[in-house]
Design a protein around this motif. Sequence first.
Motif, PDB file in Angstrom:
ATOM      1  N   GLY A   1      -4.378   7.354   3.755  1.00 26.11           N
ATOM      2  CA  GLY A   1      -5.457   6.836   2.917  1.00 26.11           C
ATOM      3  C   GLY A   1      -6.062   7.839   1.950  1.00 26.11           C
ATOM      4  N   PRO A   2      -6.448   9.047   2.398  1.00 25.59           N
ATOM      5  CA  PRO A   2      -7.028  10.006   1.451  1.00 25.59           C
ATOM      6  C   PRO A   2      -6.062  10.434   0.347  1.00 25.59           C
ATOM      7  CG  PRO A   2      -7.536  10.641   3.701  1.00 25.59           C
ATOM      8  CD  PRO A   2      -6.563   9.502   3.785  1.00 25.59           C
ATOM      9  N   ALA A   3      -4.763  10.421   0.604  1.00 22.53           N
ATOM     10  CA  ALA A   3      -3.803  10.784  -0.439  1.00 22.53           C
ATOM     11  C   ALA A   3      -3.487   9.590  -1.340  1.00 22.53           C
ATOM     12  CB  ALA A   3      -2.518  11.308   0.193  1.00 22.53           C
ATOM     13  N   LEU A   4      -3.633   8.372  -0.818  1.00 20.61           N
ATOM     14  CA  LEU A   4      -3.303   7.178  -1.587  1.00 20.61           C
ATOM     15  C   LEU A   4      -4.406   6.792  -2.571  1.00 20.61           C
ATOM     16  CD1 LEU A   4      -1.263   4.873  -2.005  1.00 20.61           C
ATOM     17  CD2 LEU A   4      -2.439   3.630  -0.186  1.00 20.61           C
ATOM     18  N   MET A   5      -5.662   7.021  -2.218  1.00 20.35           N
ATOM     19  CA  MET A   5      -6.764   6.583  -3.074  1.00 20.35           C
ATOM     20  C   MET A   5      -6.752   7.236  -4.455  1.00 20.35           C
ATOM     21  SD  MET A   5      -8.248   4.160  -1.826  1.00 20.35           S
ATOM     22  CE  MET A   5      -7.142   3.505  -0.629  1.00 20.35           C
ATOM     23  N   PRO A   6      -6.566   8.569  -4.584  1.00 21.10           N
ATOM     24  CA  PRO A   6      -6.510   9.141  -5.941  1.00 21.10           C
ATOM     25  C   PRO A   6      -5.357   8.582  -6.769  1.00 21.10           C
ATOM     26  CG  PRO A   6      -6.795  10.889  -4.332  1.00 21.10           C
ATOM     27  CD  PRO A   6      -6.546   9.634  -3.574  1.00 21.10           C
ATOM     28  N   VAL A   7      -4.243   8.280  -6.133  1.00 22.08           N
ATOM     29  CA  VAL A   7      -3.109   7.721  -6.870  1.00 22.08           C
ATOM     30  C   VAL A   7      -3.454   6.315  -7.351  1.00 22.08           C
ATOM     31  CG1 VAL A   7      -0.704   6.976  -6.653  1.00 22.08           C
ATOM     32  CG2 VAL A   7      -1.428   9.150  -5.677  1.00 22.08           C
ATOM     33  N   ARG A   8      -4.131   5.554  -6.528  1.00 20.07           N
ATOM     34  CA  ARG A   8      -4.525   4.212  -6.957  1.00 20.07           C
ATOM     35  C   ARG A   8      -5.491   4.265  -8.129  1.00 20.07           C
ATOM     36  NH1 ARG A   8      -5.875   0.531  -1.808  1.00 20.07           N
ATOM     37  NH2 ARG A   8      -6.132  -0.990  -3.477  1.00 20.07           N
ATOM     38  N   LEU A   9      -6.318   5.311  -8.188  1.00 22.93           N
ATOM     39  CA  LEU A   9      -7.275   5.429  -9.284  1.00 22.93           C
ATOM     40  C   LEU A   9      -6.669   6.037 -10.540  1.00 22.93           C
ATOM     41  CD1 LEU A   9     -10.418   6.686  -7.357  1.00 22.93           C
ATOM     42  CD2 LEU A   9     -10.044   4.431  -8.342  1.00 22.93           C
ATOM     43  N   LEU A  10      -5.788   7.019 -10.407  1.00 24.89           N
ATOM     44  CA  LEU A  10      -5.312   7.791 -11.544  1.00 24.89           C
ATOM     45  C   LEU A  10      -3.983   7.316 -12.121  1.00 24.89           C
ATOM     46  CD1 LEU A  10      -6.067  11.385 -10.203  1.00 24.89           C
ATOM     47  CD2 LEU A  10      -7.392  10.106 -11.881  1.00 24.89           C
ATOM     48  N   ALA A  11      -3.154   6.684 -11.316  1.00 21.18           N
ATOM     49  CA  ALA A  11      -1.771   6.424 -11.716  1.00 21.18           C
ATOM     50  C   ALA A  11      -1.675   5.261 -12.691  1.00 21.18           C
ATOM     51  CB  ALA A  11      -0.926   6.140 -10.485  1.00 21.18           C
ATOM     52  N   SER A  12      -0.559   5.279 -13.415  1.00 18.03           N
ATOM     53  CA  SER A  12      -0.244   4.155 -14.289  1.00 18.03           C
ATOM     54  C   SER A  12       0.251   2.991 -13.435  1.00 18.03           C
ATOM     55  CB  SER A  12       0.823   4.572 -15.293  1.00 18.03           C
ATOM     56  OG  SER A  12       2.027   4.869 -14.616  1.00 18.03           O
ATOM     57  N   GLY A  13       0.458   1.845 -14.056  1.00 20.07           N
ATOM     58  CA  GLY A  13       0.883   0.652 -13.331  1.00 20.07           C
ATOM     59  C   GLY A  13       2.177   0.815 -12.551  1.00 20.07           C
ATOM     60  N   PRO A  14       3.254   1.339 -13.173  1.00 24.53           N
ATOM     61  CA  PRO A  14       4.508   1.473 -12.418  1.00 24.53           C
ATOM     62  C   PRO A  14       4.398   2.417 -11.214  1.00 24.53           C
ATOM     63  CG  PRO A  14       4.938   1.620 -14.762  1.00 24.53           C
ATOM     64  CD  PRO A  14       3.457   1.609 -14.591  1.00 24.53           C
ATOM     65  N   VAL A  15       3.672   3.522 -11.372  1.00 24.71           N
ATOM     66  CA  VAL A  15       3.526   4.462 -10.250  1.00 24.71           C
ATOM     67  C   VAL A  15       2.674   3.833  -9.157  1.00 24.71           C
ATOM     68  CG1 VAL A  15       2.607   6.713  -9.555  1.00 24.71           C
ATOM     69  CG2 VAL A  15       3.856   6.492 -11.694  1.00 24.71           C
ATOM     70  N   ARG A  16       1.605   3.162  -9.546  1.00 25.69           N
ATOM     71  CA  ARG A  16       0.738   2.522  -8.557  1.00 25.69           C
ATOM     72  C   ARG A  16       1.507   1.449  -7.785  1.00 25.69           C
ATOM     73  NH1 ARG A  16      -3.604   2.197 -11.426  1.00 25.69           N
ATOM     74  NH2 ARG A  16      -2.880   0.422 -12.616  1.00 25.69           N
ATOM     75  N   SER A  17       2.311   0.646  -8.483  1.00 28.64           N
ATOM     76  CA  SER A  17       3.096  -0.401  -7.809  1.00 28.64           C
ATOM     77  C   SER A  17       4.115   0.198  -6.853  1.00 28.64           C
ATOM     78  CB  SER A  17       3.814  -1.262  -8.844  1.00 28.64           C
ATOM     79  OG  SER A  17       2.883  -1.930  -9.642  1.00 28.64           O
ATOM     80  N   ALA A  18       4.792   1.269  -7.295  1.00 25.43           N
ATOM     81  CA  ALA A  18       5.794   1.900  -6.429  1.00 25.43           C
ATOM     82  C   ALA A  18       5.132   2.556  -5.219  1.00 25.43           C
ATOM     83  CB  ALA A  18       6.595   2.934  -7.226  1.00 25.43           C
ATOM     84  N   ALA A  19       3.971   3.172  -5.410  1.00 22.63           N
ATOM     85  CA  ALA A  19       3.261   3.795  -4.288  1.00 22.63           C
ATOM     86  C   ALA A  19       2.802   2.745  -3.284  1.00 22.63           C
ATOM     87  CB  ALA A  19       2.072   4.596  -4.801  1.00 22.63           C
TER      88      ALA A  19
END
Length: 195
Positions: free
Chosen positions: A89-107
Amino acid sequence: MRVSQIPWWGLPLVAVVFALAGAVAAQLVLARNNHLLDRARRDRQWYEERKEAYCRLLAAFEHATHRLRTSFDAGEKPPAPIVYVDQVGPALMPVRLLASGPVRSAALAVHLQLERLHGEMNPAGVVGVQPQTHFRELLAQVPLVMQQLEVAIRDELGIVETPPKPPASLNGRVRLRRAQLSAGQPEHHAEQNQN
């Protein structure tokens, strides 16, 4: 004798106008340079923030996958889903906030796959499928889903697989010095070798 037609105040006025024009031009150049430097700093900060967040998330996913694989090989039950969420969870939240759509979907695809593996393995509706086989198949799919995440991250950050080419304009002496310095020879040895 011809008398100049310029009034006494004309020369100082021209000097003041040129001084003001020079000061305005200097201020415009300074503001442009500050804007370019600020944009370069923001771009570098954007890149570093995302790279750090993505590396932390990939490491958390790898750790969770390894823990699942070792517990499965040892014949133990997978860790509880809340343990997985606390870890990732702590590593996933910054990616959900900062990433573009394709990276967020893949994550999120990797996250959902791992979350499913941490839950109860109940392949309901699938006749003749053993929970262990189902678990093993889902676990084997995790690296494939993570590879899609890595491709999306590389695309977003502009990471290429080949290193940049060295500049072609270097003469032989500079190239020789760089090669010797990278080989670990001190500068005075490099100069002696050139002479």
